[in-house]
Design an enzyme around this catalytic site. Sequence first.
Site, mmCIF file in Angstrom:
data_model
loop_
_atom_site.group_PDB
_atom_site.id
_atom_site.type_symbol
_atom_site.label_atom_id
_atom_site.label_comp_id
_atom_site.label_asym_id
_atom_site.label_seq_id
_atom_site.Cartn_x
_atom_site.Cartn_y
_atom_site.Cartn_z
ATOM 1 N N ASP A 120 -12.262 -10.181 -0.765
ATOM 2 C CA ASP A 120 -13.549 -10.274 -0.076
ATOM 3 C C ASP A 120 -14.514 -9.314 -0.779
ATOM 4 O O ASP A 120 -14.086 -8.430 -1.532
ATOM 5 C CB ASP A 120 -13.478 -10.053 1.441
ATOM 6 N N HIS A 149 -10.242 -6.148 -2.416
ATOM 7 C CA HIS A 149 -11.304 -5.922 -1.428
ATOM 8 C C HIS A 149 -12.448 -5.218 -2.150
ATOM 9 O O HIS A 149 -12.400 -4.007 -2.382
ATOM 10 C CB HIS A 149 -10.796 -5.047 -0.275
ATOM 11 N N ASN A 208 2.221 -5.195 -3.140
ATOM 12 C CA ASN A 208 0.812 -5.528 -2.864
ATOM 13 C C ASN A 208 0.016 -4.250 -2.584
ATOM 14 O O ASN A 208 0.480 -3.373 -1.851
ATOM 15 C CB ASN A 208 0.787 -6.430 -1.616
ATOM 16 N N GLU A 249 0.810 -1.243 0.000
ATOM 17 C CA GLU A 249 0.000 0.000 0.000
ATOM 18 C C GLU A 249 0.831 1.275 0.000
ATOM 19 O O GLU A 249 0.578 2.197 0.772
ATOM 20 C CB GLU A 249 -0.954 -0.008 1.207
ATOM 21 N N GLU A 309 -6.209 -10.740 -1.265
ATOM 22 C CA GLU A 309 -7.044 -10.473 -0.077
ATOM 23 C C GLU A 309 -8.516 -10.361 -0.477
ATOM 24 O O GLU A 309 -9.225 -9.448 -0.047
ATOM 25 C CB GLU A 309 -6.590 -9.169 0.609
HETATM 26 C C1 XIL Z 1 -6.259 -6.099 8.422
HETATM 27 C C2 XIL Z 1 -6.656 -7.270 9.305
HETATM 28 O O1 XIL Z 1 -7.593 -8.045 8.611
HETATM 29 C C3 XIL Z 1 -7.214 -6.786 10.611
HETATM 30 O O2 XIL Z 1 -7.409 -7.872 11.496
HETATM 31 C C4 XIL Z 1 -6.261 -5.770 11.250
HETATM 32 O O3 XIL Z 1 -6.864 -5.237 12.404
HETATM 33 C C5 XIL Z 1 -5.923 -4.660 10.292
HETATM 34 O O4 XIL Z 1 -5.397 -5.220 9.098
HETATM 35 N N1 XIL Z 1 -4.985 -4.595 3.704
HETATM 36 C C6 XIL Z 1 -3.971 -5.370 4.209
HETATM 37 C C7 XIL Z 1 -4.208 -6.209 5.403
HETATM 38 O O5 XIL Z 1 -2.905 -5.464 3.591
HETATM 39 O O6 XIL Z 1 -3.047 -6.385 6.176
HETATM 40 C C8 XIL Z 1 -5.326 -5.656 6.256
HETATM 41 O O7 XIL Z 1 -5.582 -6.599 7.286
HETATM 42 C C9 XIL Z 1 -6.555 -5.395 5.421
HETATM 43 C C10 XIL Z 1 -6.252 -4.384 4.338
#
Ligand code: XIL
Length: 372
Positions: free
Chosen positions: A281, A251, A215, A174, A279
């Site tokens: 969802d 996401h 990422n 990020e 990731e």
């Molecule tokens: C999130 C986790 O899911 C949570 O449990 C934590 O509190 C915060 O981080 N992008 C990412 C992940 O790269 O590491 C994040 O994970 C979600 C967004």
Amino acid sequence: MSRRLRVGLITTAVIGAGAVLFAQGAAFAAPPAAPDHHTPAAAGTLRQLASQVGLRVGTAIDTDQLASNSPYRAIAATQFSSVTPENVMKWEVVEPTQGTYDWGQADRLVAFAQQNGQLVRGHTLVWHNQLPAWLTAAAPSMSADQLRAILKKHVIDEVTHFKGKVWQWDVVNEAFNDDGTLRDTIWLQKLGPDYIADAFRWAHQADPKALLFYNDYNIEYTGPKSNAVYQLVKDLKAKGVPIDGVGFQTHLDTQYPLPDLQNNLQRFADLGLKVAETEVDVRTTLPVTPVEQNAQVAGYTSTLQACLAVRACLSYTVWGFGDAYSWVPGVFPGEGAATIYDENLQPKPEYTALQQTLALAAGAPGRSDPRH
Ligand code: XIL
């Protein structure tokens, strides 16, 4: 009691106000390995089906849920062929006090993965979130050289600790804003943009065999942010920086369209990079309506299809399973239901969509070569 009725009751109990929805949706909600005479090709776990097309299907793991004999542990072990620590490899967890490492939780996850024949996505080495308090407190008054030395030590020590045990590392996470400018973090402020290339070089030095990824989120579609990441990784490759791939967090939210994921993945692959969905969802506003759940099913299906269509797409990873354990409700008020299992760890139509999409791919001729 018929399976359809049982599934409908479970779902009603879980979502309450969603009862009407699941009078329609129940027909899709088959348990994972139950024989389904209407769609026999769909039988099989996600990992069995994915292995037939050379794809790793992964999940983020909440290590607090891995108690022996827990249903969570059983699903994690049987449905997925790759795992990502949701939190336990992050800097605040592995070095809570400066100079004192705590690898315990991450080591236990790696052991779990090894017991179950799973690969590990290491997540994440350089980020602006979940940094230890000692670091965020001290960073503003450090010199660039001091901060660079601390970052270098962190990257090298962590990658060395897990050397040979991590398949893909999210080296930098990020680093961009949505408008394509670099994010204003302690790393950029003190070290300038070169911290990104440096991190990849240090990680490669510590484990030359690990695949090293950049990422990020909101880079699934073309636009200022994904264009900026594209330019970054192209420049890194041109300079000989050891970067192997780009992770697309994916996401999604049913409010927003996802126009061109496959083409976007392909243009990164055409640079000679691996790609991965890291990731996935698909959140929506609660309570879920039939229209929204249909969009969630479509979101999972289309993101998996895009990965399957791009041969350089090595893995498809969901950001946790089980709506009770998802990060979404805590971060996006009023939204949730983003994962492929419900609050009682029963598979949702989103699960079945992934299963059927994999089964179709596994049944198609010419798709059995390893992905590369
Ligand atoms: C999130 C986790 O899911 C949570 O449990 C934590 O509190 C915060 O981080 N992008 C990412 C992940 O790269 O590491 C994040 O994970 C979600 C967004």
